[in-house]
Design a protein around this motif. Structure first.
Motif, PDB file in Angstrom:
ATOM      1  N   SER A 202       0.857  -1.186   0.000  1.00  9.06           N
ATOM      2  CA  SER A 202       0.000   0.000   0.000  1.00  9.06           C
ATOM      3  C   SER A 202       0.887   1.227   0.000  1.00  9.06           C
ATOM      4  O   SER A 202       2.085   1.149   0.319  1.00  9.06           O
ATOM      5  N   THR A 203       0.325   2.354  -0.355  1.00  7.20           N
ATOM      6  CA  THR A 203       1.101   3.591  -0.367  1.00  7.20           C
ATOM      7  C   THR A 203       0.358   4.659   0.448  1.00  7.20           C
ATOM      8  O   THR A 203      -0.851   4.558   0.666  1.00  7.20           O
ATOM      9  N   ASN A 204       1.106   5.655   0.857  1.00  7.68           N
ATOM     10  CA  ASN A 204       0.522   6.788   1.577  1.00  7.68           C
ATOM     11  C   ASN A 204       0.413   8.015   0.687  1.00  7.68           C
ATOM     12  O   ASN A 204       0.238   9.134   1.177  1.00  7.68           O
ATOM     13  N   ALA A 205       0.537   7.796  -0.613  1.00  2.94           N
ATOM     14  CA  ALA A 205       0.505   8.923  -1.544  1.00  2.94           C
ATOM     15  C   ALA A 205      -0.845   9.643  -1.491  1.00  2.94           C
ATOM     16  O   ALA A 205      -1.899   9.009  -1.438  1.00  2.94           O
ATOM     17  N   ALA A 206      -0.777  10.954  -1.497  1.00  2.84           N
ATOM     18  CA  ALA A 206      -2.002  11.759  -1.518  1.00  2.84           C
ATOM     19  C   ALA A 206      -2.563  11.759  -2.931  1.00  2.84           C
ATOM     20  O   ALA A 206      -1.877  12.147  -3.876  1.00  2.84           O
ATOM     21  N   LEU A 207      -3.793  11.290  -3.064  1.00  2.54           N
ATOM     22  CA  LEU A 207      -4.406  11.207  -4.386  1.00  2.54           C
ATOM     23  C   LEU A 207      -5.225  12.471  -4.659  1.00  2.54           C
ATOM     24  O   LEU A 207      -5.991  12.915  -3.808  1.00  2.54           O
ATOM     25  N   PRO A 208      -5.087  13.034  -5.845  1.00  2.00           N
ATOM     26  CA  PRO A 208      -5.779  14.290  -6.160  1.00  2.00           C
ATOM     27  C   PRO A 208      -7.281  14.082  -6.310  1.00  2.00           C
ATOM     28  O   PRO A 208      -7.742  12.999  -6.674  1.00  2.00           O
ATOM     29  N   GLY A 209      -8.037  15.117  -6.025  1.00  2.00           N
ATOM     30  CA  GLY A 209      -9.486  15.032  -6.188  1.00  2.00           C
ATOM     31  C   GLY A 209      -9.984  15.791  -7.399  1.00  2.00           C
ATOM     32  O   GLY A 209     -11.173  15.777  -7.708  1.00  2.00           O
ATOM     33  N   HIS A 210      -9.058  16.447  -8.121  1.00  2.00           N
ATOM     34  CA  HIS A 210      -9.479  17.263  -9.254  1.00  2.00           C
ATOM     35  C   HIS A 210      -9.692  16.452 -10.534  1.00  2.00           C
ATOM     36  O   HIS A 210     -10.198  16.972 -11.517  1.00  2.00           O
ATOM     37  N   THR A 211      -9.282  15.189 -10.517  1.00  2.00           N
ATOM     38  CA  THR A 211      -9.464  14.330 -11.686  1.00  2.00           C
ATOM     39  C   THR A 211     -10.296  13.124 -11.275  1.00  2.00           C
ATOM     40  O   THR A 211      -9.972  12.444 -10.307  1.00  2.00           O
ATOM     41  N   ARG A 212     -11.353  12.871 -11.994  1.00  2.00           N
ATOM     42  CA  ARG A 212     -12.198  11.734 -11.658  1.00  2.00           C
ATOM     43  C   ARG A 212     -12.670  11.034 -12.928  1.00  2.00           C
ATOM     44  O   ARG A 212     -12.728  11.634 -13.998  1.00  2.00           O
ATOM     45  N   TYR A 213     -12.998   9.782 -12.788  1.00  2.00           N
ATOM     46  CA  TYR A 213     -13.468   8.979 -13.921  1.00  2.00           C
ATOM     47  C   TYR A 213     -14.938   9.274 -14.188  1.00  2.00           C
ATOM     48  O   TYR A 213     -15.771   9.237 -13.282  1.00  2.00           O
ATOM     49  N   VAL A 214     -15.246   9.599 -15.430  1.00  2.00           N
ATOM     50  CA  VAL A 214     -16.625   9.873 -15.827  1.00  2.00           C
ATOM     51  C   VAL A 214     -17.176   8.729 -16.669  1.00  2.00           C
ATOM     52  O   VAL A 214     -18.275   8.235 -16.443  1.00  2.00           O
ATOM     53  N   GLY A 215     -16.409   8.280 -17.635  1.00  2.00           N
ATOM     54  CA  GLY A 215     -16.867   7.186 -18.488  1.00  2.00           C
ATOM     55  C   GLY A 215     -15.828   6.889 -19.544  1.00  2.00           C
ATOM     56  O   GLY A 215     -14.873   7.653 -19.732  1.00  2.00           O
ATOM     57  N   LEU A 216     -16.006   5.787 -20.227  1.00  2.00           N
ATOM     58  CA  LEU A 216     -15.091   5.378 -21.283  1.00  2.00           C
ATOM     59  C   LEU A 216     -15.884   5.164 -22.562  1.00  2.00           C
ATOM     60  O   LEU A 216     -16.808   4.344 -22.598  1.00  2.00           O
ATOM     61  N   ALA A 217     -15.532   5.902 -23.588  1.00  2.00           N
ATOM     62  CA  ALA A 217     -16.169   5.731 -24.894  1.00  2.00           C
ATOM     63  C   ALA A 217     -15.195   4.983 -25.781  1.00  2.00           C
ATOM     64  O   ALA A 217     -14.142   5.503 -26.152  1.00  2.00           O
TER      65      ALA A 217
END
Length: 312
Positions: A170-185
């Motif tokens: 596991s990692t303690n890396a801080a994950l950003p909240g400005h990028t999120r998955y919306v969908g895959l076309a």
């Protein structure tokens, strides 16, 4: 000490062949160890598959719900943290790797080596430039982590038969909240993936129309091949852009490549130069494609494809 961390590419719970090719490039360094990192919501099955690649010492399985979809901004910080203790971090030069590895390089504060096609030393590599018309040697700083994308068309898949240990980390890396998955076309197809297929049938402007492209699909189905296209065919609207082969499309290295109605612009030839056997079908006997083709058929493509299908 040379230790390589290979970032696994996977989709729908299956390991992409690009991972084994990246391991081949890592092995060319003669490192002390090659480890693979698998980041997923549930990496168990993928990690077990990666552990079977020959030459791999250990597989790091990182389970996190945030890793369900391959977002570079989410995976990058985790890989950058895991990169501590490794001299090299390699990823495939696919859409996945081209998106992800620059993020890793930026987080580590290093310049990325792109499209690595040959290894001359621990920090010296060759890569193509000018649409593959020239090969340049690149030397990375010896005191910094080397982050590179591997030109998968230049490397064979590493053999199977390995039995690497799988370690849950596991990692303690801080994950950003400005990028999120919306969908895959993405286009759905029962045919092999274009970038990893052993056989590819591609059509060009000479096919004439989207309707006529059905002859390309028919031959591909007979051969169990993937379908590709030239940029001219894509620009003309015959097929979607995800089928484009060439400098501005996909760089591929199938065992068999059949180019139908493709003249052979240098940008297209860049994408197929590492193919095993190239077959060209074109009514113009002076088309540039014949200069690199192993087998050339001059004539009407619709007549020749019909004969090929009947023979098959």
């Amino acid at each position: 000490m040379t230790k390589v961390l290979v970032v696994a590419e996977h989709l729908d719970g299956k390991l992409n062949a690009s991972t084994a090719k990246t391991v081949s490039a890592a092995a060319a360094l003669n490192p002390e160890a090659i480890d693979i990192v698998v980041l997923a919501a549930d990496p168990a099955a993928i990690a077990a598959e990666a552990a079977q690649i020959a030459g791999v010492a250990k597989v790091l399985a990182v389970a996190n719900p945030a890793n369900e979809h391959a977002l570079a901004q989410v995976l990058g910080p985790q890989i950058a943290e895991l990169a501590k203790g490794y001299s090299h971090v390699f990823g495939p030069s696919t859409t996945f790797g081209k998106d992800l590895m620059p993020v890793v390089a930026a987080l580590l504060g290093v310049a990325q080596v792109s499209d690595l096609m040959a290894v001359d030393g621990p920090h010296t590599f060759k890569r193509p430039i000018y649409a593959g018309n020239a090969i340049i040697s690149v030397e990375a700083p010896a005191d910094r982590t080397v982050v590179a994308t591997v030109r998968t068309a230049s490397w064979p898949e590493a053999a199977k038969g390995g039995n690497a240990a799988v370690e849950t980390v596991s990692t303690n890396a801080a994950l950003p909240g400005h990028t999120r998955y919306v969908g895959l076309a993405a286009g759905k197809s029962d045919r092999p993936d274009l970038q990893s297929a052993k056989r590819v049938v591609s059509g060009g402007r000479g096919v004439g129309s989207a309707e006529n492209f059905k002859v390309i699909y028919a031959l591909a189905d007979k051969l169990g091949a993937a379908v590709g296209a030239s940029r001219a065919a894509v620009d003309a609207g015959y097929v979607p852009s995800d089928l484009q082969v060439g400098q501005t499309g996909k760089i591929i290295a199938p065992e068999l490549y059949i180019a139908v109605g493709i003249s052979g612009a240098i940008q297209h030839l860049t994408g197929i130069k590492d193919a095993g056997t190239i077959v060209a079908i074109n009514k113009d006997g002076e088309a540039p494609i014949f200069e690199i083709a192993d087998i050339g058929l001059v004539g009407d493509l619709f007549h020749l494809l019909s004969e090929l299908e009947n023979a098959l």
